[in-house]
Design a protein around this motif. Structure first.
Motif, PDB file in Angstrom:
ATOM      1  N   LEU A  60       0.755  -1.197  -0.014  1.00 48.27           N
ATOM      2  CA  LEU A  60       0.164   0.005  -0.013  1.00 48.27           C
ATOM      3  C   LEU A  60       0.658   1.318  -0.059  1.00 48.27           C
ATOM      4  CD1 LEU A  60      -2.790  -1.172   2.484  1.00 48.27           C
ATOM      5  CD2 LEU A  60      -3.075  -0.563   0.185  1.00 48.27           C
ATOM      6  N   ALA A  63       2.534   1.649  -3.539  1.00 46.61           N
ATOM      7  CA  ALA A  63       1.795   2.063  -4.552  1.00 46.61           C
ATOM      8  C   ALA A  63       1.443   3.667  -4.313  1.00 46.61           C
ATOM      9  CB  ALA A  63       0.507   1.356  -4.417  1.00 46.61           C
ATOM     10  N   GLU A  88      -0.171  -1.439  -9.145  1.00 50.87           N
ATOM     11  CA  GLU A  88      -1.102  -0.822  -8.149  1.00 50.87           C
ATOM     12  C   GLU A  88      -0.735   0.687  -8.143  1.00 50.87           C
ATOM     13  OE1 GLU A  88      -0.709  -4.851  -5.403  1.00 50.87           O
ATOM     14  OE2 GLU A  88       0.613  -3.030  -5.263  1.00 50.87           O
ATOM     15  N   MET A 102      -7.053  -0.995  -3.528  1.00 53.16           N
ATOM     16  CA  MET A 102      -6.180  -2.256  -3.690  1.00 53.16           C
ATOM     17  C   MET A 102      -7.208  -3.495  -3.505  1.00 53.16           C
ATOM     18  SD  MET A 102      -2.966  -2.868  -3.970  1.00 53.16           S
ATOM     19  CE  MET A 102      -1.922  -1.711  -2.898  1.00 53.16           C
TER      20      MET A 102
END
Length: 208
Positions: A60, A63, A88, A102
């Motif tokens: 996360l 990205a 991503e 995501m």
């Protein structure tokens, strides 16, 4: 009356005598049941995947940094290939930053894995195997939590490069199988694309 009572039951209509709509309905039974099971497992486990502190948040973070314009391997450290993180990051840039974005990207990826598994097992075995393969994958691997950390699934994986490389392996295998069956060179291009996905994520997956 006796003749009517003793008339044998004709049983199910053989496939060769089935009407066109019955054939189409039978062909749709397997994919619809797989899609229904996928939807049920999604709803049953919705937003109960992933660990908020360990492993998964790293993807996360990468990205998000990529969506802000940072360069991978220059300002962002990474131990894996670039493809999954770049995809991503592009998704965050287009659809916005967030865990739900995501999750939806991984839901689409998992659906692709299911389609590839169905095609591979159907090609190697039979219609039954083409149904069992995706169903076992969904039931055991796609959403499973067998340890305390819920990072070992396909929706919030501990590292995205693993799930992307698995999809690439399946794509490579499917392309090779179709080429062997049809001898059309175009399928080698599909296999090469799958090879590239694996190489750009986790090349060691070829050793598995």
């Amino acid at each position: 009356r006796f003749a009517e009572a003793s008339t044998p039951n004709p049983g199910p209509v053989p496939l060769r005598h089935a009407t066109p709509w019955q054939v189409r309905l039978l062909a749709l039974a397997d994919p619809l049941s797989i899609a229904g099971w996928y939807a049920y497992l999604l709803s049953h486990t919705w937003m109960r995947w992933g660990d908020p502190l360990i492993d998964f948040p790293r993807d996360l973070y990468i990205a998000w940094r990529l969506s802000e314009g940072d360069m991978l391997y220059q300002r962002i450290s990474n131990w894996y290939g670039p493809l999954a993180n770049l995809v991503e990051g592009a998704g965050f840039r287009v659809f916005g930053v967030g865990l739900d974005r995501m999750v939806w990207m991984n839901i689409v990826l998992t659906a692709g894995v299911v389609l590839l598994l169905r095609a591979i097992f159907h090609t190697l075995g039979s219609r039954l195997l083409g149904w069992l393969g995706p169903m076992v994958f969904l039931s055991v691997f796609a959403f499973g939590q067998y340890v305390l950390l819920d990072n070992y699934n396909f929706i919030t994986p501990y590292v995205a490069a693993t799930t992307y490389s698995f999809a690439g392996l399946l794509l490579c295998l499917w392309g090779l199988l179709k080429h062997l069956k049809s001898q059309r060179p175009g399928w080698l291009g599909i296999a090469g694309l799958g090879f590239a996905v694996v190489y750009l994520d986790k090349p060691e997956a070829f050793l598995a």
